[in-house]
Design a protein around this motif. Structure first.
Motif, PDB file in Angstrom:
ATOM      1  N   SER A  91      -2.241  -2.165  -2.827  1.00  0.00           N
ATOM      2  CA  SER A  91      -1.823  -1.590  -4.109  1.00  0.00           C
ATOM      3  C   SER A  91      -2.549  -0.268  -4.313  1.00  0.00           C
ATOM      4  CB  SER A  91      -2.115  -2.545  -5.266  1.00  0.00           C
ATOM      5  OG  SER A  91      -3.502  -2.671  -5.478  1.00  0.00           O
ATOM      6  N   GLN A  93      -3.063   2.718  -7.646  1.00  0.00           N
ATOM      7  CA  GLN A  93      -2.735   3.158  -8.998  1.00  0.00           C
ATOM      8  C   GLN A  93      -3.346   4.544  -9.216  1.00  0.00           C
ATOM      9  OE1 GLN A  93      -4.459  -0.299 -10.962  1.00  0.00           O
ATOM     10  NE2 GLN A  93      -6.136   0.966 -11.781  1.00  0.00           N
ATOM     11  N   LEU A 119       4.658   2.210  -0.694  1.00  0.00           N
ATOM     12  CA  LEU A 119       4.280   2.099  -2.100  1.00  0.00           C
ATOM     13  C   LEU A 119       4.659   3.397  -2.812  1.00  0.00           C
ATOM     14  CD1 LEU A 119       0.739   0.508  -1.775  1.00  0.00           C
ATOM     15  CD2 LEU A 119       2.887  -0.664  -2.294  1.00  0.00           C
ATOM     16  N   SER A 123       8.885   3.527  -7.332  1.00  0.00           N
ATOM     17  CA  SER A 123       8.616   2.102  -7.508  1.00  0.00           C
ATOM     18  C   SER A 123       7.286   1.936  -8.224  1.00  0.00           C
ATOM     19  CB  SER A 123       8.566   1.407  -6.138  1.00  0.00           C
ATOM     20  OG  SER A 123       8.285   0.037  -6.294  1.00  0.00           O
ATOM     21  N   GLY A 124       7.073   0.793  -8.831  1.00  0.00           N
ATOM     22  CA  GLY A 124       5.829   0.519  -9.517  1.00  0.00           C
ATOM     23  C   GLY A 124       6.015   0.424 -11.024  1.00  0.00           C
ATOM     24  N   THR A 125       4.921   0.096 -11.713  1.00  0.00           N
ATOM     25  CA  THR A 125       4.953  -0.064 -13.159  1.00  0.00           C
ATOM     26  C   THR A 125       3.824   0.730 -13.807  1.00  0.00           C
ATOM     27  OG1 THR A 125       3.554  -2.036 -13.012  1.00  0.00           O
ATOM     28  CG2 THR A 125       5.934  -2.383 -12.974  1.00  0.00           C
ATOM     29  N   ARG A 135       1.180   1.931 -11.109  1.00  0.00           N
ATOM     30  CA  ARG A 135       0.570   1.013 -10.135  1.00  0.00           C
ATOM     31  C   ARG A 135       1.688   0.360  -9.338  1.00  0.00           C
ATOM     32  NH1 ARG A 135      -1.571  -2.781 -13.294  1.00  0.00           N
ATOM     33  NH2 ARG A 135      -3.671  -1.870 -13.386  1.00  0.00           N
ATOM     34  N   ASP A 136       1.586   0.439  -8.009  1.00  0.00           N
ATOM     35  CA  ASP A 136       2.576  -0.205  -7.157  1.00  0.00           C
ATOM     36  C   ASP A 136       1.855  -1.089  -6.149  1.00  0.00           C
ATOM     37  OD1 ASP A 136       5.041  -0.916  -6.228  1.00  0.00           O
ATOM     38  OD2 ASP A 136       5.346   0.869  -4.992  1.00  0.00           O
ATOM     39  N   SER A 137       2.425  -2.235  -5.847  1.00  0.00           N
ATOM     40  CA  SER A 137       1.807  -3.152  -4.890  1.00  0.00           C
ATOM     41  C   SER A 137       2.883  -3.950  -4.164  1.00  0.00           C
ATOM     42  CB  SER A 137       0.842  -4.106  -5.594  1.00  0.00           C
ATOM     43  OG  SER A 137       1.504  -4.873  -6.569  1.00  0.00           O
TER      44      SER A 137
END
Length: 590
Positions: A91, A93, A119, A123-125, A135-137
């Motif tokens: 991940s 961030q 990553l 994509s991610g939140t 943050r993507d994981s």
């Protein structure tokens, strides 16, 4: 030899998988996982000495991201090889939501040049109030064979992850950081530091053959040294029907050793269609050659390569390479000759003192509520000594065997006492274990097969010399053995306290001098008896060296006499004994 540290408990306190290059991109962040050959080094001692291997591997590292374009290095150090699927999670961030340039803000996660996932990249939140802070994981599961093969292709000596961020990835978000987790079940084989390990090593690795011309790399980690011939079996299933379609199998080290070739259009059996064949072969390597080869590798790891030509394709079903290594790590311990000792792990040493010594002692032998003891009596002649008499006790029965200097033949060569009776009947054996005498009346065998199949104790006489060898011992039979031949599991030459290692072999012999508590096996006492300590030559090395230099028999003559002995240590001992005794017939003691 270095002197051992005195223990208060001791009675004596005498002193390739080809790497895929990662293309550089101006606006990207790159996770690059580089795992080395030494990752597998922990196959025998995966932790620091004194720590036990934990098969449940879950390692996580989190490192702050503190400046634009920063390269972050994650170093996991050494990890043992996997026996289960491997889950790799990553991940990141940071500022990866930059609007128009968000497509350029991403991270590739790779293992040894092989891409796992990406990553970022839309994509991610969001992880705080700022929409740019993303943050993507993700995670991916890898087959353990593929993981270990890829690990083995790396030139470094550590598990390393690199995050290479572009200058556009900002650091203004709170807690900007990267995290990587590796989870799997590790291979934790028997560790002699903690366990009574089996004598037989048999390790197999199966790797998928995934692409044309792939070089399969089989890393068995740091296997223990061999005491027997090493058998290497290998097979390859792939498109192997043409003469230019083959794979060379070799032990890899500083000087590779070629074993055999699989394929080449001639070998193997068809298992699918016209071109899909499976070929296999087996080679044997001497213990000395095998140990020398692996000693030149990092952490003494065992590396086997299966290098396919560029014509071997992977279009067949179930394409895979298999390598299996089999050998023995327990030696048959001996005490013989002038007097030469060999431990459970094939370490060789000499003790030239005169006294009674404990070769081996086992409590509750064969789970029959009786003990087994082997005592040896040495006799000094000028500046060397030899084993004159051996006594073996199992339960309440004692067999004592002695050599003779007289020129005797036939039954006259038999000098033994059963329960103190000279040449008494052996029909009842020793505590029920059969005892036989060879036709030449010079080899006595105690057959332990009824309790431990294939195992025995052999006592051999040659003139005045007596030798004792334990054949085929296992952890079940001799795992608790103590004595001058060392600890069964580790091979360490331990003192009576069971923990202090003695590296000076004169001290070792003195430590294992027979005590009253060890019991009386010999029918007669012989000088010295404890508390009088073993007699030692005043200057055994210097005087014996001068005497050998003055020998009438040359070293070349001794070498020729002993050349027929297959075991290298036996040849060396034989040569020395001939020079020491000036008797060419000493080869008969081996």
């Amino acid at each position: 030899m270095s002197l051992y540290k005195c223990s208060s408990h001791s009675r004596l306190c005498i002193l390739s998988r080809k790497k895929v290059p990662v293309q550089s991109k101006s606006r990207r962040m790159n996770f690059s996982i580089s795992l080395s050959l030494a990752v597998l080094a922990a196959i025998v001692l995966p932790m620091a000495r004194g720590e036990r291997c934990d098969p449940n591997i879950q390692k996580t590292m989190t490192i702050p991201y503190t400046q634009n374009g920063q390269e972050i290095d994650f170093n996991f150090g050494f990890l043992p090889p996997a026996v289960s699927d491997v889950i790799i999670s990553a991940s990141f961030q940071a500022d990866m939501g930059g609007g128009w340039d968000q497509l350029a803000e991403y991270a590739r996660v790779e293992i040894a040049g092989e891409r796992l996932f990406t990553l970022g990249f839309l994509s991610g939140t969001r992880y705080n109030s700022d929409e740019n802070c993303i943050r993507d994981s993700r995670s991916k599961t890898i087959n353990n064979g593929v993981f270990n093969s890829l690990v083995g292709s790396s030139p470094n000596a550590e598990v390393k992850i690199v995050i290479d961020a572009t200058e556009e990835v900002g650091t203004f978000c709170s807690n900007d950081e990267g995290t990587v987790t590796i989870s799997y079940t590790a291979r934790c084989p028997c560790d002699p530091e903690f366990d009574k390990c089996p004598c037989a090593v048999s390790e197999e690795i199966v790797l998928p053959f995934l692409e044309r011309g792939q070089d399969l790399f089989f890393n068995f980690g740091a296997l223990p040294p061999a005491t027997s011939e090493v058998t290497v079996f290998a097979s390859l299933a792939a498109d192997l029907n043409a003469g230019n379609e083959y794979a060379d199998v070799e032990i890899r080290s500083s000087t590779d050793k070629s074993l055999f070739t699989l394929g080449d259009g001639n070998g193997g059996s068809r298992y699918f269609g016209n071109s899909c064949r499976k070929d296999e072969d087996t080679a044997t390597v001497s213990a000395a050659d095998f140990n020398a080869l692996i000693a030149s590798n990092p952490e003494s790891q065992v590396h086997i390569g299966m290098d396919a030509t560029g014509y071997v394709s992977s279009g067949c079903p179930f394409d895979a390479g298999v390598v299996r290594i089999s050998y023995n790590i327990c030696a048959d311990p001996t005490g013989n000759g002038d007097p030469h000792f060999r431990t459970w792990k094939n370490e060789h040493f000499e003790f030239h003192g005169q006294c009674d010594v404990v070769m081996s002692s086992v409590k509750n032998f064969a789970n029959r509520d009786m003990d087994l003891d082997i005592h040896l009596r040495t006799k000094m002649v000028r500046h060397w000594s030899f084993i004159k008499t051996a006594a073996i006790r199992i339960g309440d029965d004692i067999l004592e065997i002695e050599g003779s200097a007289a020129k005797e033949d036939g039954l006259d060569k038999r000098h033994y006492w059963i329960n103190y009776e000279y040449r008494g009947p052996l029909t009842e054996g020793l505590a029920g274990f059969p005892v036989t005498i060879s036709p030449r009346n010079n080899v006595y065998t105690i057959d332990l097969d009824s309790a431990y199949p294939g195992q025995s104790i052999e006592i051999k006489t040659f003139k005045e010399f007596v030798g004792v060898k334990i054949h085929g011992a296992s952890p079940e039979s001799f795992g608790s053995s103590v004595g001058i031949i060392g600890d069964f599991s580790t091979g360490k030459t331990l003192s009576r306290d069971g923990s202090t290692t003695i590296n000076d072999f004169n001290d070792l012999g003195m430590e294992w001098q027979v005590l009253p508590s060890d019991g009386k096996l010999f029918r007669e006492a012989s000088h010295p008896q404890f508390p009088e300590l073993c007699l030692l030559p005043e200057d055994p090395r210097g005087d014996r060296t001068r005497r050998l230099a003055e020998s009438d028999i040359t070293e070349e003559q001794a070498e020729a006499a002993c050349a027929g002995l297959q075991d290298e240590l036996d040849r060396k001992d034989c040569i020395y004994d001939i020079l020491a005794t000036q008797d060419m017939d000493m080869v008969g003691a081996y």
